[in-house]
Design a protein around this motif. Structure first.
Motif, PDB file in Angstrom:
ATOM      1  N   THR A  24      40.945  47.682   7.236  1.00 55.49           N
ATOM      2  CA  THR A  24      42.232  48.241   7.642  1.00 55.49           C
ATOM      3  C   THR A  24      42.733  49.182   6.561  1.00 55.49           C
ATOM      4  OG1 THR A  24      43.474  46.422   6.645  1.00 55.49           O
ATOM      5  CG2 THR A  24      42.865  46.191   8.972  1.00 55.49           C
ATOM      6  N   CYS A  26      46.442  50.234   4.949  1.00 54.36           N
ATOM      7  CA  CYS A  26      47.796  49.692   4.945  1.00 54.36           C
ATOM      8  C   CYS A  26      48.780  50.599   4.210  1.00 54.36           C
ATOM      9  CB  CYS A  26      47.797  48.307   4.313  1.00 54.36           C
ATOM     10  SG  CYS A  26      49.383  47.474   4.434  1.00 54.36           S
ATOM     11  N   VAL A 148      49.649  48.590   9.283  1.00 54.79           N
ATOM     12  CA  VAL A 148      48.209  48.719   9.070  1.00 54.79           C
ATOM     13  C   VAL A 148      47.577  49.536  10.190  1.00 54.79           C
ATOM     14  CG1 VAL A 148      47.973  46.559   7.792  1.00 54.79           C
ATOM     15  CG2 VAL A 148      47.589  46.565  10.239  1.00 54.79           C
TER      16      VAL A 148
END
Length: 176
Positions: A24, A26, A148
Motif C-alpha cells: 500500500t 499511505c 492508503v
C-alpha cells in the motif's frame, strides 16, 4: 472506538495486507470526518478516492457497506430499490452497530474494515472503481487520520480474503 484501539486495528490491518502480499501507499493527514475535509490532503493522489456509507435496511435488518467514488451524490431511495430493500427502507446505521460490526467509528468507515466483519455486512462497490482504469483505490486504514492507496487487483484479493464478494453497482443511473 477508543484512541488506543485505532493504532492496534490499523496494525492488524497492515499485517493482514502484508500477509496477502499486498503493498500500500499511505498518506498521513489530520483527522477528517467528511470528504470535503479530506480533499485538501489527498487531492494530489492519483486514482479513485472513496466515500463510504454504512447503511441498514430497517425492515429486513440487513447491513450494507456502500463504497462509491468520492464525488458521487447517492439517492438512497433508488439505491434501496437496487438492493432489494424497497424505497425508503435504507437508513444510516448507528455508530454502536458500526463499532460492533466493523470496529470503526463514524468518519473512519472503510471497506478495509471488512476484515473485522463476521459475515453480517454486505458490500456494495461502485463499479467505476474497477472499470475506471485507476492505478490505485484510496481508503482510510481503520483511522480517518490517513489514506492508503491499493491496486485494484490487490483490493479484490483483500476482499476475497475477508469472504466479501462485492456487489458491483453502476451508480451513474442512481446518483443525483
Amino acid at each position: 472506538m477508543t484512541e488506543q484501539q485505532q493504532p492496534v486495528l490499523r496494525e492488524v490491518l497492515d499485517q493482514h495486507l502484508r500477509g496477502l502480499g499486498i503493498e500500500t501507499f499511505c498518506v498521513e493527514h489530520p483527522e477528517v470526518f467528511t470528504v470535503e475535509e479530506m480533499m485538501p490532503h489527498v487531492q494530489h493522489l492519483k486514482g479513485a478516492l472513496s466515500k463510504n456509507l454504512f447503511l441498514k435496511d430497517k425492515k429486513k435488518k440487513r447491513l450494507w457497506l456502500v463504497t462509491v467514488l468520492h464525488d458521487r451524490q447517492i439517492n438512497l431511495n433508488d439505491l434501496a430499490k437496487k438492493l432489494g430493500a424497497g424505497s425508503g427502507n435504507l437508513r444510516f446505521a448507528d455508530e454502536a452497530t458500526l463499532l460492533d460490526k466493523l470496529k470503526v467509528g463514524q468518519g473512519c468507515v472503510t471497506p478495509l474494515a471488512l476484515f473485522c466483519d463476521q459475515g453480517d455486512v454486505k458490500f456494495v462497490l461502485d463499479a467505476a472503481f474497477l472499470e475506471g482504469g485507476y492505478e490505485r483505490l484510496h481508503f482510510h486504514p481503520m483511522t480517518n487520520a490517513a489514506t492508503v492507496g491499493i491496486h485494484p487487483d490487490d483490493f479484490l484479493k483483500f476482499l476475497k480474503s475477508t469472504g466479501h464478494e462485492p456487489m458491483l453497482v453502476h451508480f451513474d443511473d442512481i446518483a443525483l
